[in-house]
Design a protein around this motif. Structure first.
Motif, PDB file in Angstrom:
ATOM      1  N   ALA A   1       0.799  -1.297  -0.107  1.00 49.52           N
ATOM      2  CA  ALA A   1       0.090  -0.123   0.014  1.00 49.52           C
ATOM      3  C   ALA A   1       0.809   1.354  -0.221  1.00 49.52           C
ATOM      4  CB  ALA A   1      -0.878  -0.247   1.336  1.00 49.52           C
ATOM      5  N   PHE A   2       2.051   1.291   0.782  1.00 53.22           N
ATOM      6  CA  PHE A   2       2.782   2.295   0.793  1.00 53.22           C
ATOM      7  C   PHE A   2       3.313   2.741  -0.657  1.00 53.22           C
ATOM      8  CE2 PHE A   2       6.645   4.291   3.268  1.00 53.22           C
ATOM      9  CZ  PHE A   2       6.159   5.507   2.984  1.00 53.22           C
ATOM     10  N   TYR A   3       4.000   1.571  -0.967  1.00 53.99           N
ATOM     11  CA  TYR A   3       4.706   1.883  -2.448  1.00 53.99           C
ATOM     12  C   TYR A   3       3.679   2.091  -3.321  1.00 53.99           C
ATOM     13  CZ  TYR A   3       7.808   1.223  -6.190  1.00 53.99           C
ATOM     14  OH  TYR A   3       8.505   1.371  -7.477  1.00 53.99           O
ATOM     15  N   LYS A   4       2.692   1.876  -3.534  1.00 46.22           N
ATOM     16  CA  LYS A   4       1.520   2.263  -4.393  1.00 46.22           C
ATOM     17  C   LYS A   4       1.190   3.447  -4.260  1.00 46.22           C
ATOM     18  CE  LYS A   4      -3.216   0.923  -6.089  1.00 46.22           C
ATOM     19  NZ  LYS A   4      -4.292   0.066  -5.897  1.00 46.22           N
ATOM     20  N   THR A   5       1.179   4.044  -2.993  1.00 47.34           N
ATOM     21  CA  THR A   5       0.669   5.397  -2.963  1.00 47.34           C
ATOM     22  C   THR A   5       2.210   6.454  -3.319  1.00 47.34           C
ATOM     23  OG1 THR A   5      -0.404   4.931  -0.962  1.00 47.34           O
ATOM     24  CG2 THR A   5       0.407   7.313  -1.356  1.00 47.34           C
ATOM     25  N   LEU A   6       3.252   6.087  -3.099  1.00 47.77           N
ATOM     26  CA  LEU A   6       4.372   6.902  -3.161  1.00 47.77           C
ATOM     27  C   LEU A   6       4.805   6.679  -5.028  1.00 47.77           C
ATOM     28  CD1 LEU A   6       6.999   5.464  -0.618  1.00 47.77           C
ATOM     29  CD2 LEU A   6       5.872   7.886  -0.667  1.00 47.77           C
ATOM     30  N   SER A   7       4.515   5.737  -5.759  1.00 48.67           N
ATOM     31  CA  SER A   7       4.647   5.521  -7.022  1.00 48.67           C
ATOM     32  C   SER A   7       3.767   6.503  -7.645  1.00 48.67           C
ATOM     33  CB  SER A   7       4.992   4.065  -7.585  1.00 48.67           C
ATOM     34  OG  SER A   7       3.554   3.554  -7.132  1.00 48.67           O
ATOM     35  N   ARG A   8       2.353   6.408  -7.265  1.00 50.13           N
ATOM     36  CA  ARG A   8       1.293   7.197  -7.850  1.00 50.13           C
ATOM     37  C   ARG A   8       1.450   8.655  -7.672  1.00 50.13           C
ATOM     38  NH1 ARG A   8      -4.214   3.772  -7.437  1.00 50.13           N
ATOM     39  NH2 ARG A   8      -3.855   2.336  -9.028  1.00 50.13           N
ATOM     40  N   GLU A   9       1.901   8.939  -6.519  1.00 48.96           N
ATOM     41  CA  GLU A   9       1.803  10.336  -6.268  1.00 48.96           C
ATOM     42  C   GLU A   9       3.080  11.130  -6.276  1.00 48.96           C
ATOM     43  OE1 GLU A   9       0.731  10.913  -2.249  1.00 48.96           O
ATOM     44  OE2 GLU A   9      -1.048   9.888  -2.595  1.00 48.96           O
TER      45      GLU A   9
END
Length: 522
Positions: free
Chosen positions: A487-495
């Motif tokens: 979840a954390f990496y998904k947020t970082l990579s998208r934002e």
């Protein structure tokens, strides 16, 4: 004034903790038998999972620290750190290791000296001594701190930068959307609360064992279960008094005191002890640890799946650190507003790893030399019978043993009180919807339950029961922590992406999250 949210997470967690206490109090034999069976199944069937998960967490946080995401601030761009670096590090270290490093910094190397990991050397040999330092570094350096940092980074980012509540469930919004505000999120938070309860209870139980052993060695007092419970009760009263104060007045000062006394103790043993041996142990141990890091990180003794050593040490440690991760992670996040991801990783993974290795080299290295020379072979035998007593038997070989024992007890007690106090803060926050300043009665209730769980574990089997409880509660939470990485990496990579045409500048551009996007007028 904002009211503390008392909801299902609080009540379910309190009732579940209370039921476990009642079970252990009313049927201790049944409690011990059930945990023994479950522990055996976990060690024999899931050791591979713990090893792979711990390796994932280490690779994950190191990548975040050295990658383009390392510049991201854990907060808004104009946020400044609330605490200076010395106090910040002191609070994080006492929360992450606290009394445990005092307990095992000497006991573990000696334990491996007489019970060699995977039978790789003859017990009591020079090779066994080298392996004992190598595996002690392995259990106390990079991996545990990476586990803490995984939870801490994610919570700090979502709390301070994205404005989410200080809850682990909030991290899952990129994966399950607004269901984090419903039953799914409540289940995650309840698991986190129970993990914290047992993680801290294990630490409190170990601290109680060592304080009792220290009082026995120093003043000749009994070390039986009654004395252990009295020590636990007195120290519980102390940290509950501390729990009535704010972090700035209670935990901060306790942490600063502990981080002042502990280095002085370390320097004393470095100066009066076998200094050259200690330096050699640190140097050689670091080389052995780093060169064997990958093999150790994956070694299972696959054709001996019932290996007792693995379950008693590596699997126990990894599960304990994972069970402790929500507690340490949330506390680290609470005090890390305004720090960058790179600074956070350096301060929570690299620096404390070096400190832990130095501590083990000074105390473990000195004890190994004494045991190996025969000058104090009783130390190794004592640790084999009672790890908690090892530190205080070791002290008898140095000048001013009574004074040193008292100072060691004070350091242990302060770590104990500060760590448990921080635990009540985290439990209050987790169980009340992310309230960073839960009501005093809530913190006191959790303090009482922590002491009761620790007491039940001591009564039902001492150190062995403490280890088994840690492994069992760490098992389900390992899955939660792996999902947090996703979840954390998904947020970082998208934002945060590189704008087209400006790749050479590696500029990161913040994109709105899904929830923020819905708030933007079209």
């Amino acid at each position: 004034m904002k009211q503390t949210a008392i909801g299902p997470v609080f009540w379910v967690s309190v009732v579940a903790s209370a039921l476990i206490v009642l079970w252990g109090a009313l049927a201790p034999d049944n409690f011990a038998a059930v945990t023994d069976r479950l522990f055996g199944h976990v060690v024999s069937g899931l050791s591979w999972f713990f090893l792979l998960a711990a390796n994932l967490f280490l690779v994950f946080v190191i990548y975040l620290g050295v990658s383009k995401y390392g510049r991201i601030k854990l907060g808004k761009e104009n946020d400044r750190p609330e605490f200076g670096r010395p106090s910040w590090f002191a609070m994080m270290f006492q929360a992450g290791m606290g009394p445990a490093i005092i307990f095992w910094g000497l006991a573990e190397p000696l334990s491996h000296y007489v019970n060699v990991p995977f039978d790789l050397a003859k017990p009591g040999s020079d090779e066994a001594a080298g392996l004992s330092i190598q595996y002690s570094f392995f259990h106390w350096a990079l991996h545990p701190w990476a586990i803490y940092a995984t939870a801490g980074l994610a919570v700090a980012y979502f709390t301070h930068r994205k404005g989410e509540k200080g809850l682990l469930s909030a991290i899952f919004r990129p994966l399950i959307g607004d269901r984090v505000d419903g039953p799914a999120g409540k289940v995650i938070d309840i698991l986190a609360v129970l993990a914290v309860v047992f993680g801290i209870a294990v630490a409190l139980g170990q601290a109680g064992l060592q304080m009792t052993a220290g009082l026995g060695q120093t003043f000749g007092l009994s070390t039986g279960i009654i004395v252990q419970l009295v020590v636990l009760g007195l120290t519980t009263a102390a940290f509950m008094v501390s729990a009535t104060t704010r972090i700035e007045h209670g935990i901060k000062w306790l942490a600063n005191i502990s981080m002042l006394i502990a280095p002085l103790l370390l320097v004393f043993y470095f100066v009066v002890g076998p200094t050259i041996t200690q330096l050699n142990v640190f140097t050689e141990g670091t080389g052995n640890y780093l060169s064997n890091l990958i093999p150790m990180s994956f070694r299972l003794d696959a054709f001996s799946p019932d290996n007792e050593w693995m379950g008693s040490w590596t699997v126990f440690y990894w599960s304990w650190w994972i069970a402790w991760a929500p507690y340490v992670g949330l506390f680290m996040a609470r005090i890390s507003r305004g720090r960058s991801i790179r600074e956070f990783v350096a301060a929570t993974v690299l620096v404390p790893s070096v400190v832990s290795m130095i501590w083990i080299s000074v105390f473990g290295g000195s004890a190994l030399q004494l045991a190996g020379s025969g000058q104090a072979s009783a130390i190794a035998e004592t640790v084999k019978q009672s790890p908690a007593a090892g530190m205080f038997v070791f002290i008898q070989e140095y000048p001013l043993p009574i004074l040193l024992s008292i100072i060691s007890l004070v350091v242990l007690w302060v770590f104990f009180v500060a760590g448990a106090d921080a635990g009540t803060v985290v439990l209050g926050e987790l169980s009340t919807g992310g309230d960073q300043n839960p009501k005093t009665w809530i913190r006191l209730l959790w303090g009482a339950l922590l002491a009761c769980v620790a007491a039940i574990l001591l009564v039902s089997g001492g150190l062995g029961a403490l280890q088994k409880a840690s492994v069992l509660i760490g098992t389900p939470f390992t899955i939660v922590l792996v999902a947090i990485c996703v979840a954390f990496y998904k947020t970082l990579s998208r934002e945060y992406v590189e704008p087209r045409g400006e790749r050479s500048h590696e500029q990161l551009v913040e994109q709105p999250t899904e929830s923020e996007g819905r708030k933007t007028p079209q």
